[in-house]
Design a protein around this motif. Structure first.
Motif, PDB file in Angstrom:
ATOM      1  N   ASN A 285      98.065 184.722   4.074  1.00 50.33           N
ATOM      2  CA  ASN A 285      96.913 184.086   3.433  1.00 50.33           C
ATOM      3  C   ASN A 285      95.610 184.777   3.778  1.00 50.33           C
ATOM      4  OD1 ASN A 285      98.842 182.259   2.615  1.00 50.33           O
ATOM      5  ND2 ASN A 285      97.706 180.454   3.255  1.00 50.33           N
ATOM      6  N   LEU A 286      95.583 185.456   4.914  1.00 48.97           N
ATOM      7  CA  LEU A 286      94.334 186.046   5.390  1.00 48.97           C
ATOM      8  C   LEU A 286      94.283 187.559   5.203  1.00 48.97           C
ATOM      9  CD1 LEU A 286      91.839 184.711   6.641  1.00 48.97           C
ATOM     10  CD2 LEU A 286      92.699 185.396   8.888  1.00 48.97           C
ATOM     11  N   TYR A 287      95.411 188.244   5.427  1.00 47.88           N
ATOM     12  CA  TYR A 287      95.414 189.711   5.418  1.00 47.88           C
ATOM     13  C   TYR A 287      96.148 190.309   4.224  1.00 47.88           C
ATOM     14  CZ  TYR A 287      94.283 188.778  10.314  1.00 47.88           C
ATOM     15  OH  TYR A 287      93.711 188.296  11.464  1.00 47.88           O
ATOM     16  N   GLY A 288      96.834 189.485   3.439  1.00 49.70           N
ATOM     17  CA  GLY A 288      97.658 190.016   2.370  1.00 49.70           C
ATOM     18  C   GLY A 288      99.032 190.379   2.902  1.00 49.70           C
ATOM     19  N   GLY A 289      99.654 191.414   2.321  1.00 50.69           N
ATOM     20  CA  GLY A 289     100.970 191.843   2.768  1.00 50.69           C
ATOM     21  C   GLY A 289     100.921 192.450   4.161  1.00 50.69           C
ATOM     22  N   VAL A 290     101.943 192.164   4.955  1.00 50.14           N
ATOM     23  CA  VAL A 290     102.034 192.675   6.327  1.00 50.14           C
ATOM     24  C   VAL A 290     103.468 193.146   6.572  1.00 50.14           C
ATOM     25  CG1 VAL A 290     100.178 191.233   7.240  1.00 50.14           C
ATOM     26  CG2 VAL A 290     102.517 190.349   7.188  1.00 50.14           C
ATOM     27  N   PRO A 291     103.731 193.876   7.658  1.00 50.89           N
ATOM     28  CA  PRO A 291     105.113 194.270   7.955  1.00 50.89           C
ATOM     29  C   PRO A 291     106.012 193.056   8.150  1.00 50.89           C
ATOM     30  CG  PRO A 291     103.579 195.591   9.246  1.00 50.89           C
ATOM     31  CD  PRO A 291     102.772 194.495   8.605  1.00 50.89           C
ATOM     32  N   ILE A 292     107.155 193.066   7.510  1.00 52.66           N
ATOM     33  CA  ILE A 292     108.128 191.985   7.668  1.00 52.66           C
ATOM     34  C   ILE A 292     109.146 192.403   8.717  1.00 52.66           C
ATOM     35  CG2 ILE A 292     109.988 190.703   6.551  1.00 52.66           C
ATOM     36  CD1 ILE A 292     108.368 190.792   3.972  1.00 52.66           C
TER      37      ILE A 292
ATOM     38  N   ASN B  12      87.464 188.689   0.881  1.00 57.58           N
ATOM     39  CA  ASN B  12      88.555 187.778   0.537  1.00 57.58           C
ATOM     40  C   ASN B  12      89.833 188.117   1.282  1.00 57.58           C
ATOM     41  OD1 ASN B  12      87.509 185.816  -1.291  1.00 57.58           O
ATOM     42  ND2 ASN B  12      87.405 187.357  -2.901  1.00 57.58           N
ATOM     43  N   LEU B  13      89.990 189.379   1.693  1.00 48.60           N
ATOM     44  CA  LEU B  13      91.054 189.764   2.618  1.00 48.60           C
ATOM     45  C   LEU B  13      90.408 190.248   3.902  1.00 48.60           C
ATOM     46  CD1 LEU B  13      93.633 191.754   0.447  1.00 48.60           C
ATOM     47  CD2 LEU B  13      93.906 189.460   1.399  1.00 48.60           C
ATOM     48  N   PHE B  14      91.022 189.919   5.026  1.00 53.32           N
ATOM     49  CA  PHE B  14      90.509 190.355   6.320  1.00 53.32           C
ATOM     50  C   PHE B  14      91.087 191.719   6.688  1.00 53.32           C
ATOM     51  CE2 PHE B  14      88.426 186.555   6.501  1.00 53.32           C
ATOM     52  CZ  PHE B  14      88.021 186.126   7.764  1.00 53.32           C
ATOM     53  N   PRO B  15      90.433 192.449   7.582  1.00 59.61           N
ATOM     54  CA  PRO B  15      90.924 193.782   7.945  1.00 59.61           C
ATOM     55  C   PRO B  15      92.135 193.735   8.860  1.00 59.61           C
ATOM     56  CG  PRO B  15      89.003 193.236   9.247  1.00 59.61           C
ATOM     57  CD  PRO B  15      89.152 192.124   8.245  1.00 59.61           C
ATOM     58  N   ILE B  16      93.066 194.658   8.654  1.00 64.26           N
ATOM     59  CA  ILE B  16      94.136 194.873   9.617  1.00 64.26           C
ATOM     60  C   ILE B  16      93.492 195.445  10.882  1.00 64.26           C
ATOM     61  CG2 ILE B  16      96.313 196.068  10.089  1.00 64.26           C
ATOM     62  CD1 ILE B  16      96.489 194.047   7.795  1.00 64.26           C
ATOM     63  N   PRO B  17      93.810 194.934  12.067  1.00 65.82           N
ATOM     64  CA  PRO B  17      93.182 195.461  13.285  1.00 65.82           C
ATOM     65  C   PRO B  17      93.404 196.966  13.431  1.00 65.82           C
ATOM     66  CG  PRO B  17      94.350 193.428  13.763  1.00 65.82           C
ATOM     67  CD  PRO B  17      94.715 193.801  12.360  1.00 65.82           C
ATOM     68  N   GLN B  18      92.363 197.677  13.769  1.00 67.95           N
ATOM     69  CA  GLN B  18      92.470 199.129  13.916  1.00 67.95           C
ATOM     70  C   GLN B  18      93.443 199.506  15.027  1.00 67.95           C
ATOM     71  OE1 GLN B  18      90.946 201.215  11.760  1.00 67.95           O
ATOM     72  NE2 GLN B  18      92.249 202.799  12.684  1.00 67.95           N
ATOM     73  N   SER B  19      93.511 198.699  16.075  1.00 66.92           N
ATOM     74  CA  SER B  19      94.446 198.991  17.164  1.00 66.92           C
ATOM     75  C   SER B  19      95.886 198.979  16.677  1.00 66.92           C
ATOM     76  CB  SER B  19      94.265 197.981  18.299  1.00 66.92           C
ATOM     77  OG  SER B  19      94.498 196.655  17.836  1.00 66.92           O
TER      78      SER B  19
ATOM     79  N   GLY C 261      98.461 200.918   5.846  1.00 69.43           N
ATOM     80  CA  GLY C 261      97.219 200.966   5.094  1.00 69.43           C
ATOM     81  C   GLY C 261      96.260 199.838   5.430  1.00 69.43           C
ATOM     82  N   GLN C 262      94.969 200.167   5.388  1.00 67.16           N
ATOM     83  CA  GLN C 262      93.912 199.197   5.622  1.00 67.16           C
ATOM     84  C   GLN C 262      93.552 198.513   4.304  1.00 67.16           C
ATOM     85  OE1 GLN C 262      92.347 196.819   7.128  1.00 67.16           O
ATOM     86  NE2 GLN C 262      91.740 198.179   8.840  1.00 67.16           N
ATOM     87  N   ASN C 263      93.080 197.278   4.384  1.00 65.93           N
ATOM     88  CA  ASN C 263      92.615 196.588   3.185  1.00 65.93           C
ATOM     89  C   ASN C 263      91.334 197.233   2.669  1.00 65.93           C
ATOM     90  OD1 ASN C 263      94.656 194.638   2.929  1.00 65.93           O
ATOM     91  ND2 ASN C 263      93.700 193.311   4.451  1.00 65.93           N
ATOM     92  N   PRO C 264      91.137 197.266   1.355  1.00 64.48           N
ATOM     93  CA  PRO C 264      89.957 197.925   0.767  1.00 64.48           C
ATOM     94  C   PRO C 264      88.655 197.349   1.322  1.00 64.48           C
ATOM     95  CG  PRO C 264      91.559 197.371  -0.937  1.00 64.48           C
ATOM     96  CD  PRO C 264      92.036 196.719   0.312  1.00 64.48           C
ATOM     97  N   GLY C 265      87.668 198.212   1.479  1.00 64.98           N
ATOM     98  CA  GLY C 265      86.350 197.802   1.920  1.00 64.98           C
ATOM     99  C   GLY C 265      86.109 197.980   3.401  1.00 64.98           C
ATOM    100  N   TYR C 266      87.202 198.126   4.177  1.00 66.01           N
ATOM    101  CA  TYR C 266      87.066 198.260   5.625  1.00 66.01           C
ATOM    102  C   TYR C 266      87.331 199.697   6.078  1.00 66.01           C
ATOM    103  CZ  TYR C 266      87.316 193.168   5.409  1.00 66.01           C
ATOM    104  OH  TYR C 266      87.087 191.840   5.113  1.00 66.01           O
TER     105      TYR C 266
END
Length: 542
Positions: free
Chosen positions: A159-166, A519-526, A537-542
């Motif tokens: 809900n916050l970051y979009g698609g993530v590793p499953i 509307n989407l939060f950034p994937i942590p750079q770490s 991949g990082q979410n657009p804008g970050y």
């Protein structure tokens, strides 16, 4: 004599080392002997419950991980509900500071994968042949509990970051090539887990706070809305509302230990200490309740108390100004106003509210009184708006105070540590609002209005007409009913409305700084940096 003894010991040790150094090099290899590990630690139900107990502890920490806005940000800090009162440059007041290095967002991301790790361990180990189960049902219930928690954590991510590793099983070897699934694939994975959980979880909890089938169906309704499977969402919510998975009801009459107190109401009762669990108070509205305990090690995670009262309640005892050195007269604890509801929350959504119980003085304290004489006012007089002349007066000291976040009767008479209540993770009124949202998605506004009106009837509020129901109305009703309870950031995130609602209804610095990509939060750079074997991949804008 002592020196001679030491010399003999050293001679023996040196001899042993020389002997061992000449022996087989296998001596240097580590061997796992009798220590606990994932291969031998889980042999019965009690051991699995110890593992899953850590997940309950993690989720309890969602409600008490810090002393300030660190607990509140996921509930909507900087959006259409509330903001940080003390510094306009803070992140979420200033959305430009949301980036891949920002602490709250990064911690939330990593937190969910800790839950996923423990859930995967339980799911995998429970299926091993040498586990001692009393029945297949006992085994399936443990697997269902693990799959529920995995789904819950992935929902918190998607809900916050979009698609993530499953990650669908234990990671037993170093792995640095994770790849992101799509958001829809993530929601589909969640749905499969919840379908299993709603089939095999118990109908009733073994003890307060345990998840049950109704909790799985409640979350399944939300996920199906995200997937636009509106009929399935309606079916899942209906199983909860109609009692297929237990006796759940909106509380429509006074209840609990303080039910006989005058000038209060049932909505006020919902948030009194000791009133959240049906086992204690007969409350049939709580579906899943995070448990807090007073003066029990770990019972409130941090600081010996939940920090909600300090965060939300105004700084009435610090109210001083020229010509008046006394505090406001109040009895609702030692709030410090870390966060404050905005004008939309405190005023706009209550236009035409009529006698809505959620807007009465019992529910939202709007009157504060002088604690000492100050001409032309006397002790006990209402502090008028004309007396508030600087920003801090209304920003920190005198503003509408939602009573669901505090009490006037603290444990052991301690206004700083004596407010300890359990927290609703899921409450039936939200199930009604989820079903209303699904009906709205189908274009059945009349059915959506019926569900909203079930809540408004309990609140003795004017009923809504079908023609007035849209997503904005539902989101406003969620504020009226669930303010400070729901994970507002997740609600707006799944709808893609963080930007829109903040731009229209947020605190001015937030309105001026938020961008559509938020509307989407950034994937942590770490996380990206550690995944050296593949591009995460990082979410657009970050």
């Amino acid at each position: 004599m002592k020196n001679l003894t030491y010399n003999k010991i050293w001679i023996v040790l040196i001899g042993l080392l020389l002997t061992l150094s000449c022996s087989d090099e296998d001596f240097l290899k580590e061997e796992r002997r009798d220590g606990l590990n994932t291969e031998n630690a889980f042999r019965n139900k009690a051991q699995f419950e110890t593992l899953l107990g850590n997940v309950y502890r993690q989720i309890r920490e969602f409600y008490n991980s810090g002393d300030g806005d660190s607990d509140a940000w996921i509930k909507g800090l900087g959006t259409d509900v509330f903001f940080w009162t003390r510094d306009d440059s803070r992140v979420y007041n200033d959305w430009a500071k949301l980036n891949p290095f920002e602490g709250y967002s990064s911690r939330w991301f990593n937190w969910q994968f800790i839950i996923i790790r423990d859930a995967n361990t339980a799911i995998d180990a429970a299926q091993k042949e040498d586990v001692i189960w009393n029945s297949d049902a006992e085994r399936d219930a443990i697997i269902a509990e693990g799959r529920f928690f995995r789904a819950f954590a992935y929902r918190n991510l998607a809900n916050l970051y979009g698609g993530v590793p499953i990650i669908d099983g234990p990671v037993t070897e170093p792995k640095v090539d994770f790849e992101r699934a799509t958001r829809e694939e993530t929601w589909q994975f969640i749905k499969a887990d919840l379908e299993f959980a709603r089939t095999y979880l118990p109908l009733e909890p073994e003890f307060p706070g345990k998840v049950v089938r109704a909790a799985a169906d409640h979350l399944l309704a939300e996920v199906n809305i995200s997937l636009k499977n509106y009929d399935e969402a309606i079916a899942a919510a209906t199983r909860v509302i109609n009692g297929t998975h237990g006796d759940y009801q909106l509380m429509d009459g006074r209840f609990g230990a303080r039910a006989d107190e005058p000038n209060k109401n049932v909505y006020w009762d919902l948030f009194r200490m000791g009133n959240q669990n049906r086992e204690e108070s007969g409350n049939k509205e709580g579906i899943w309740v995070a448990q807090m305990e007073y003066n029990v090690p770990g019972g409130t995670i941090r600081f010996g108390r939940p920090t909600t009262e300090r965060m939300f309640q105004n700084f009435h005892w610090g109210f001083q100004k020229a010509g008046y050195t006394g505090p406001a007269q109040d009895s609702t604890g030692r709030g410090v106003a870390f966060i404050r509801g905005g004008n939309h929350v405190n005023y706009t959504i209550w236009r035409g509210a009529g006698n809505d119980l959620r807007n009465t003085e019992a529910a939202i304290k709007r009157k504060f009184y002088f604690a000492d004489d100050v001409a032309p006012y006397s002790k006990g007089d209402v502090i008028p708006k004309s007396f508030l002349t600087v920003a801090e007066d209304s920003m920190l000291h005198i503003f509408p105070n939602w009573q669901k976040f505090g009490t006037d009767k603290h444990l052991d008479g301690r206004p700083d540590n004596g407010y300890v209540r359990d927290f609703y993770v899921m409450r039936l009124s939200e199930t009604y609002l989820l079903r209303a949202e699904a009906y709205l998605g189908k274009g059945q506004n009349d059915m959506a209005a019926d569900d909203i009106n079930a809540i408004r009837t309990r609140a003795q509020a004017p009923l809504v007409d079908a023609g007035d129901v849209d997503i904005d109305y539902i989101l406003d009703e969620r504020i009226r009913e669930l303010y400070g309870e729901e994970y507002r950031m997740l609600t707006l995130g799944r709808l893609g409305l963080i930007y829109d609602r903040t731009k229209r209804f947020g605190y001015e610095p937030a309105r001026n700084s938020i961008q559509e990509y938020n509307n989407l939060f950034p994937i942590p750079q770490s996380v990206i940096d550690r995944n050296g074997g593949a591009v995460l991949g990082q979410n657009p804008g970050y």
